[in-house]
Design a protein around this motif. Structure first.
Motif, PDB file in Angstrom:
ATOM      1  N   THR A  70       0.439  -1.005   0.015  1.00  0.00           N
ATOM      2  CA  THR A  70       0.192  -0.192  -0.172  1.00  0.00           C
ATOM      3  C   THR A  70       0.744   0.912   0.281  1.00  0.00           C
ATOM      4  N   HIS A  71       0.366   2.143  -0.339  1.00  0.00           N
ATOM      5  CA  HIS A  71       1.212   3.608  -0.358  1.00  0.00           C
ATOM      6  C   HIS A  71       1.838   4.203   1.233  1.00  0.00           C
ATOM      7  N   HIS A  72       3.010   3.848   1.043  1.00  0.00           N
ATOM      8  CA  HIS A  72       3.116   4.789   2.359  1.00  0.00           C
ATOM      9  C   HIS A  72       2.007   5.786   2.824  1.00  0.00           C
ATOM     10  N   GLN A  73       1.496   6.989   2.177  1.00  0.00           N
ATOM     11  CA  GLN A  73       1.675   7.892   2.638  1.00  0.00           C
ATOM     12  C   GLN A  73      -0.441   7.870   2.537  1.00  0.00           C
ATOM     13  N   ALA A  74      -0.860   8.586   3.554  1.00  0.00           N
ATOM     14  CA  ALA A  74      -2.377   8.175   3.225  1.00  0.00           C
ATOM     15  C   ALA A  74      -2.980   9.395   2.684  1.00  0.00           C
ATOM     16  N   SER A  75      -2.388  10.533   1.975  1.00  0.00           N
ATOM     17  CA  SER A  75      -2.417  10.915   1.587  1.00  0.00           C
ATOM     18  C   SER A  75      -2.999  10.589  -0.154  1.00  0.00           C
ATOM     19  N   ALA A  76      -1.963   9.975  -0.278  1.00  0.00           N
ATOM     20  CA  ALA A  76      -2.452   9.269  -1.970  1.00  0.00           C
ATOM     21  C   ALA A  76      -2.408   7.291  -1.445  1.00  0.00           C
ATOM     22  N   CYS A  77      -3.547   7.948  -0.117  1.00  0.00           N
ATOM     23  CA  CYS A  77      -4.618   6.285  -0.423  1.00  0.00           C
ATOM     24  C   CYS A  77      -3.749   4.835   0.104  1.00  0.00           C
ATOM     25  N   GLY A  78      -2.505   5.632   0.871  1.00  0.00           N
ATOM     26  CA  GLY A  78      -2.295   4.369   1.455  1.00  0.00           C
ATOM     27  C   GLY A  78      -2.793   4.122   2.605  1.00  0.00           C
ATOM     28  N   MET A  79      -2.712   3.188   3.339  1.00  0.00           N
ATOM     29  CA  MET A  79      -3.741   2.681   4.744  1.00  0.00           C
ATOM     30  C   MET A  79      -2.604   1.675   5.071  1.00  0.00           C
ATOM     31  N   SER A  80      -2.618   1.647   6.498  1.00  0.00           N
ATOM     32  CA  SER A  80      -2.147   0.934   7.216  1.00  0.00           C
ATOM     33  C   SER A  80      -3.190   0.167   7.988  1.00  0.00           C
ATOM     34  N   PHE A  81      -2.302  -0.682   7.863  1.00  0.00           N
ATOM     35  CA  PHE A  81      -2.506  -2.317   9.210  1.00  0.00           C
ATOM     36  C   PHE A  81      -2.875  -2.658  10.594  1.00  0.00           C
ATOM     37  N   GLU A  82      -3.738  -3.125  11.576  1.00  0.00           N
ATOM     38  CA  GLU A  82      -3.460  -2.509  12.821  1.00  0.00           C
ATOM     39  C   GLU A  82      -3.412  -4.625  13.067  1.00  0.00           C
ATOM     40  N   PRO A  83      -1.857  -4.499  13.878  1.00  0.00           N
ATOM     41  CA  PRO A  83      -1.382  -5.862  13.944  1.00  0.00           C
ATOM     42  C   PRO A  83      -2.780  -6.803  15.051  1.00  0.00           C
ATOM     43  N   GLY A  84      -3.261  -7.909  14.913  1.00  0.00           N
ATOM     44  CA  GLY A  84      -3.815  -8.782  15.024  1.00  0.00           C
ATOM     45  C   GLY A  84      -5.237  -8.395  14.921  1.00  0.00           C
ATOM     46  N   ARG A  85      -5.691  -7.489  13.711  1.00  0.00           N
ATOM     47  CA  ARG A  85      -6.923  -7.150  13.558  1.00  0.00           C
ATOM     48  C   ARG A  85      -7.176  -8.121  12.743  1.00  0.00           C
ATOM     49  N   ARG A  86      -8.800  -8.249  11.939  1.00  0.00           N
ATOM     50  CA  ARG A  86      -9.148  -9.262  11.445  1.00  0.00           C
ATOM     51  C   ARG A  86      -9.671  -8.175  10.437  1.00  0.00           C
ATOM     52  N   TYR A  87      -9.004  -8.596   8.691  1.00  0.00           N
ATOM     53  CA  TYR A  87      -9.632  -7.555   7.590  1.00  0.00           C
ATOM     54  C   TYR A  87     -10.284  -8.125   6.384  1.00  0.00           C
ATOM     55  N   LEU A  88     -11.216  -7.652   6.050  1.00  0.00           N
ATOM     56  CA  LEU A  88     -11.101  -8.526   4.660  1.00  0.00           C
ATOM     57  C   LEU A  88     -10.556  -7.942   3.247  1.00  0.00           C
ATOM     58  N   VAL A  89      -9.847  -8.461   3.202  1.00  0.00           N
ATOM     59  CA  VAL A  89      -9.041  -7.825   1.606  1.00  0.00           C
ATOM     60  C   VAL A  89      -9.127  -7.883   0.426  1.00  0.00           C
ATOM     61  N   VAL A  90      -9.314  -7.021  -0.537  1.00  0.00           N
ATOM     62  CA  VAL A  90      -9.237  -6.875  -1.974  1.00  0.00           C
ATOM     63  C   VAL A  90      -8.330  -6.965  -2.743  1.00  0.00           C
ATOM     64  N   PRO A  91      -7.369  -7.225  -2.748  1.00  0.00           N
ATOM     65  CA  PRO A  91      -6.217  -6.700  -3.000  1.00  0.00           C
ATOM     66  C   PRO A  91      -6.753  -6.223  -4.988  1.00  0.00           C
ATOM     67  N   ASP A  92      -5.848  -5.972  -6.188  1.00  0.00           N
ATOM     68  CA  ASP A  92      -5.653  -5.372  -7.028  1.00  0.00           C
ATOM     69  C   ASP A  92      -4.585  -6.669  -7.762  1.00  0.00           C
ATOM     70  N   ALA A  93      -4.755  -6.724  -9.177  1.00  0.00           N
ATOM     71  CA  ALA A  93      -3.740  -7.692  -9.655  1.00  0.00           C
ATOM     72  C   ALA A  93      -1.839  -7.291  -9.455  1.00  0.00           C
ATOM     73  N   ALA A  94      -2.114  -6.331  -9.149  1.00  0.00           N
ATOM     74  CA  ALA A  94      -0.661  -6.299  -8.156  1.00  0.00           C
ATOM     75  C   ALA A  94      -0.252  -6.087  -6.408  1.00  0.00           C
ATOM     76  N   ALA A  95      -1.525  -6.713  -6.126  1.00  0.00           N
ATOM     77  CA  ALA A  95      -1.586  -7.310  -5.014  1.00  0.00           C
ATOM     78  C   ALA A  95      -1.605  -5.740  -3.765  1.00  0.00           C
TER      79      ALA A  95
END
Length: 195
Positions: free
Chosen positions: A90-115
């Motif tokens: 993911t982009h490093h910066q949130a201003s470029a739509c990057g996101m961060s993951f909270e360790p231990g939290r469950r996510y629904l993940v829908v990556p694009d073709a480049a993961a």
């Protein structure tokens, strides 16, 4: 008198031509789409739930741009083939739509073709029963799969490239060269006329 006006016009054109082309702004703005609609989209070829296990591993420039890689422990796969442990970028910066993951939290993940994932996609920590009903039962991750098939992000898919670089400055270089030719030509014409 005509030569002076021509020379003045050449200098003005050269001055305007050397203004750099605008650089795209890095701001995250998303088209609002319901999550259910996004996971039903046939372009979403990989969909799974996972728990954030580690990260971020930053790959990018010293100024903070670039990508972070997050390690995920996959629980259930709904589309595609995913290994029990995989990574997404993911982009490093949130201003470029990057996101961060909270360790231990469950996510629904829908990556694009480049993961890659981002704030505008369907990847979320807010998994609703409605979304789970649309996805169905799913299956366990495939231990024979090493990761999501992916290519490293090159800046093209999400944002059109990093700001700056030759693509932005070539009009300036061409404009400066044309301006110099006009200026030298004008000066040569003035000298020739006087001489």
């Amino acid at each position: 008198m005509r030569v002076r006006w021509a020379l003045l016009l050449a200098v003005m054109v050269a001055g305007l031509a050397t203004v750099p082309a605008p650089v795209p702004a890095w701001a995250c703005s998303c088209v609002e789409r319901p999550l259910v609609e996004m996971v039903q989209d046939p372009r979403s070829t990989t969909v799974f739930t996972a728990t954030a296990a580690g990260g971020p591993d930053h790959a990018g420039d010293a100024d903070g741009t670039g990508y972070d890689t997050w390690e995920l422990r996959v629980e259930t796969v709904y589309r595609g083939q995913v290994a029990p442990t995989t990574t997404v970028s993911t982009h490093h910066q949130a201003s470029a739509c990057g996101m961060s993951f909270e360790p231990g939290r469950r996510y629904l993940v829908v990556p694009d073709a480049a993961a890659t994932v981002g704030l505008c996609g369907a990847t979320t920590g807010d998994i609703t029963p409605e979304v789970m009903a649309v996805l169905g039962a799913g299956h366990p991750p495939n231990a024979a799969t090493t990761a999501i098939a992916r290519t490293p992000p090159d800046g093209g898919a999400m944002d059109g490239g990093e700001p700056g670089g030759w693509a932005v400055w070539w009009p300036t270089a061409v404009g400066a060269a044309v301006g110099m030719v006009l200026l030298v030509g004008g000066l040569w014409a003035v000298r020739r006329r006087r001489g």
